[in-house]
Design a protein around this motif. Sequence first.
Motif, mmCIF file in Angstrom:
data_model
loop_
_atom_site.group_PDB
_atom_site.id
_atom_site.type_symbol
_atom_site.label_atom_id
_atom_site.label_comp_id
_atom_site.label_asym_id
_atom_site.label_seq_id
_atom_site.Cartn_x
_atom_site.Cartn_y
_atom_site.Cartn_z
ATOM 1 N N UNK A 190 36.522 -112.551 72.965
ATOM 2 C CA UNK A 190 36.917 -113.538 71.966
ATOM 3 C C UNK A 190 36.413 -113.207 70.562
ATOM 4 N N UNK A 191 35.383 -112.397 70.436
ATOM 5 C CA UNK A 191 34.833 -112.079 69.118
ATOM 6 C C UNK A 191 35.744 -111.140 68.332
ATOM 7 N N UNK A 192 36.350 -110.191 69.006
ATOM 8 C CA UNK A 192 37.194 -109.221 68.303
ATOM 9 C C UNK A 192 38.423 -109.892 67.683
ATOM 10 N N UNK A 193 39.209 -110.680 68.434
ATOM 11 C CA UNK A 193 40.352 -111.338 67.783
ATOM 12 C C UNK A 193 39.935 -112.365 66.735
ATOM 13 N N UNK A 194 38.819 -113.061 66.967
ATOM 14 C CA UNK A 194 38.358 -114.035 65.989
ATOM 15 C C UNK A 194 37.963 -113.348 64.688
ATOM 16 N N UNK A 195 37.305 -112.213 64.782
ATOM 17 C CA UNK A 195 36.944 -111.458 63.584
ATOM 18 C C UNK A 195 38.162 -110.945 62.849
ATOM 19 N N UNK A 196 39.147 -110.504 63.585
ATOM 20 C CA UNK A 196 40.375 -110.020 62.964
ATOM 21 C C UNK A 196 41.125 -111.153 62.265
ATOM 22 N N UNK A 197 41.218 -112.295 62.931
ATOM 23 C CA UNK A 197 41.906 -113.437 62.324
ATOM 24 C C UNK A 197 41.154 -113.985 61.119
ATOM 25 N N UNK A 198 39.830 -113.999 61.196
ATOM 26 C CA UNK A 198 39.070 -114.502 60.052
ATOM 27 C C UNK A 198 39.161 -113.549 58.864
ATOM 28 N N UNK A 199 39.304 -112.257 59.129
ATOM 29 C CA UNK A 199 39.521 -111.319 58.036
ATOM 30 C C UNK A 199 40.878 -111.501 57.389
ATOM 31 N N UNK A 200 41.850 -111.919 58.183
ATOM 32 C CA UNK A 200 43.203 -112.098 57.677
ATOM 33 C C UNK A 200 43.390 -113.440 56.965
ATOM 34 N N UNK A 201 42.863 -114.516 57.549
ATOM 35 C CA UNK A 201 43.099 -115.855 57.022
ATOM 36 C C UNK A 201 41.891 -116.475 56.341
ATOM 37 N N UNK A 253 36.568 -119.691 56.926
ATOM 38 C CA UNK A 253 36.546 -121.157 56.995
ATOM 39 C C UNK A 253 37.757 -121.707 57.739
ATOM 40 N N UNK A 254 38.908 -121.086 57.584
ATOM 41 C CA UNK A 254 40.109 -121.581 58.266
ATOM 42 C C UNK A 254 40.052 -121.315 59.764
ATOM 43 N N UNK A 255 39.404 -120.246 60.183
ATOM 44 C CA UNK A 255 39.369 -119.878 61.594
ATOM 45 C C UNK A 255 38.229 -120.576 62.317
ATOM 46 N N UNK A 256 37.027 -120.492 61.773
ATOM 47 C CA UNK A 256 35.845 -121.029 62.444
ATOM 48 C C UNK A 256 35.710 -122.524 62.206
ATOM 49 N N UNK A 257 35.809 -122.939 60.951
ATOM 50 C CA UNK A 257 35.637 -124.342 60.581
ATOM 51 C C UNK A 257 37.014 -124.953 60.360
#
Length: 55
Positions: free
Chosen positions: A35-46, A49-53
Motif C-alpha cells: 500500500x505504500x508504493x501506490x500511495x506514494x505515487x498518488x501523493x506525488x501526482x495529486x 494532503x489530498x491523498x493522506x488527509x
Amino acid sequence: MGLSVALPTFAQEFALDNVMQNWLVNSFLISVVVFAVPTGSLSGKFGLKKIIFNR
C-alpha cells in the motif's frame, strides 16, 4: 512500529510459536509495502494532503 509492541500480546492470545510470529511480521510488512508504493505515487501526482488527509 506498533506491531513490535503488540506482538507479545498476539503471541499470547493466539498461542503463536516463533514461526507463526515471523509469518505475522512478514505479512504485516508486505501489506505495508504493497500500500505504500501506490500511495506514494498518488501523493506525488495529486499532492500529499489530498491523498493522506482527505478533507
